[in-house]
Design a protein around this motif. Structure first.
Motif, PDB file in Angstrom:
ATOM      1  N   THR A  91      54.177  85.882  40.663  1.00  0.00           N
ATOM      2  CA  THR A  91      55.538  86.119  41.138  1.00  0.00           C
ATOM      3  C   THR A  91      55.716  87.597  41.436  1.00  0.00           C
ATOM      4  O   THR A  91      55.441  88.458  40.597  1.00  0.00           O
ATOM      5  N   VAL A  92      56.165  87.870  42.653  1.00  0.00           N
ATOM      6  CA  VAL A  92      56.455  89.229  43.099  1.00  0.00           C
ATOM      7  C   VAL A  92      57.918  89.244  43.511  1.00  0.00           C
ATOM      8  O   VAL A  92      58.284  88.623  44.509  1.00  0.00           O
ATOM      9  N   GLY A  93      58.734  89.915  42.729  1.00  0.00           N
ATOM     10  CA  GLY A  93      60.171  89.894  42.993  1.00  0.00           C
ATOM     11  C   GLY A  93      60.703  88.491  42.797  1.00  0.00           C
ATOM     12  O   GLY A  93      60.547  87.894  41.745  1.00  0.00           O
ATOM     13  N   HIS A 109      53.695  83.616  44.834  1.00  0.00           N
ATOM     14  CA  HIS A 109      52.574  83.481  45.758  1.00  0.00           C
ATOM     15  C   HIS A 109      51.454  82.694  45.104  1.00  0.00           C
ATOM     16  O   HIS A 109      51.084  82.974  43.960  1.00  0.00           O
ATOM     17  N   SER A 110      50.902  81.727  45.824  1.00  0.00           N
ATOM     18  CA  SER A 110      49.694  81.029  45.377  1.00  0.00           C
ATOM     19  C   SER A 110      48.507  81.865  45.822  1.00  0.00           C
ATOM     20  O   SER A 110      48.450  82.325  46.966  1.00  0.00           O
ATOM     21  N   VAL A 111      47.560  82.058  44.901  1.00  0.00           N
ATOM     22  CA  VAL A 111      46.406  82.902  45.187  1.00  0.00           C
ATOM     23  C   VAL A 111      45.140  82.159  44.784  1.00  0.00           C
ATOM     24  O   VAL A 111      45.050  81.643  43.666  1.00  0.00           O
ATOM     25  N   ARG A 112      44.174  82.111  45.697  1.00  0.00           N
ATOM     26  CA  ARG A 112      42.867  81.524  45.393  1.00  0.00           C
ATOM     27  C   ARG A 112      41.954  82.623  44.854  1.00  0.00           C
ATOM     28  O   ARG A 112      41.765  83.652  45.495  1.00  0.00           O
ATOM     29  N   VAL A 113      41.370  82.374  43.701  1.00  0.00           N
ATOM     30  CA  VAL A 113      40.386  83.284  43.117  1.00  0.00           C
ATOM     31  C   VAL A 113      39.105  82.484  42.958  1.00  0.00           C
ATOM     32  O   VAL A 113      39.110  81.419  42.353  1.00  0.00           O
ATOM     33  N   PRO A 167      45.485  85.423  48.908  1.00  0.00           N
ATOM     34  CA  PRO A 167      46.823  84.824  48.833  1.00  0.00           C
ATOM     35  C   PRO A 167      46.978  83.783  49.926  1.00  0.00           C
ATOM     36  O   PRO A 167      46.399  83.922  51.014  1.00  0.00           O
ATOM     37  N   ASP A 168      47.741  82.734  49.640  1.00  0.00           N
ATOM     38  CA  ASP A 168      47.900  81.653  50.601  1.00  0.00           C
ATOM     39  C   ASP A 168      48.622  82.111  51.861  1.00  0.00           C
ATOM     40  O   ASP A 168      48.462  81.519  52.914  1.00  0.00           O
ATOM     41  N   SER A 169      49.391  83.189  51.764  1.00  0.00           N
ATOM     42  CA  SER A 169      50.128  83.706  52.907  1.00  0.00           C
ATOM     43  C   SER A 169      50.509  85.157  52.626  1.00  0.00           C
ATOM     44  O   SER A 169      50.644  85.553  51.473  1.00  0.00           O
ATOM     45  N   VAL A 170      50.689  85.927  53.688  1.00  0.00           N
ATOM     46  CA  VAL A 170      51.193  87.291  53.518  1.00  0.00           C
ATOM     47  C   VAL A 170      52.670  87.381  53.892  1.00  0.00           C
ATOM     48  O   VAL A 170      53.234  88.467  53.896  1.00  0.00           O
TER      49      VAL A 170
END
Length: 181
Positions: free
Chosen positions: A7-9, A13-17, A56-59
């Motif tokens: 969570t940013v603000g 965001h979904s993030v693939r690692v 990240p799934d999207s910017v």
């Protein structure tokens, strides 16, 4: 693959690692209308080079501060940065405005923002620009004036999407930039 949410603000965001545990981490930023899957073939090749990937799934909605907060949320302090088109624009801005956070920069189909009239300081890390779209070619070459480190342009003829249509070339350039030799 590990799917993580950061969570940013007010935005999550979904993030693939994915990839091997490694000291060498590559953050890949997709372009507008793309998701993390745009980098699947690139990531597969990077994993074979012992590189860990974070995508990240999207910017959408991310700016430099948001990207840094996303990296902080993942506990990442010093990474290699790569991006495609709009993701590359964000990568240029982050690399130029954040000294000591990024090791290298590899972008596809996006010139340094100052070359096209935007506001962006020069970058001071090794940088590669891959060009698949003719419209970006001259501006990509001119970007060298805004890079105060090793700089190169890789021209790929007739490529619609560098990560999709030239995954091997993109992964190779990223691998070369992550190497200290």
């Amino acid at each position: 693959m590990e799917l993580t949410e950061v969570t940013v603000g007010q935005v999550t965001h979904s993030v693939r690692v994915d990839g091997p545990e490694s000291a060498h981490i590559v953050v890949l930023l997709p372009g507008a209308g793309e998701d993390a899957a745009a980098f699947d073939a690139v990531c597969e090749r990077l994993h074979g080079s012992d590189l860990r990937t974070v995508v990240p799934d999207s910017v959408d909605g991310l700016d430099v501060e948001g990207l840094l907060a996303l990296l902080d949320g993942l506990g990442l302090t010093y990474v290699n940065l790569a991006g495609n088109r709009e993701g590359a624009e964000l990568a240029w801005q982050a690399a130029a405005r954040t000294f000591g956070r990024f090791k290298s920069l590899v972008v596809a189909d996006a010139a340094h923002p100052a070359i096209t009239g935007g506001d962006c300081p020069a970058v001071e890390i090794p940088t590669t620009v891959l060009v698949g779209v003719d419209a970006v070619r001259d501006d990509a070459a001119a970007s060298g004036r805004r890079c105060y480190s090793d700089f190169r342009v890789v021209e790929l003829d007739g490529i619609g999407s560098v990560p999709r249509d030239a995954a091997a070339a993109f992964a190779t350039e990223i691998s070369l930039r992550t190497s200290m030799w």
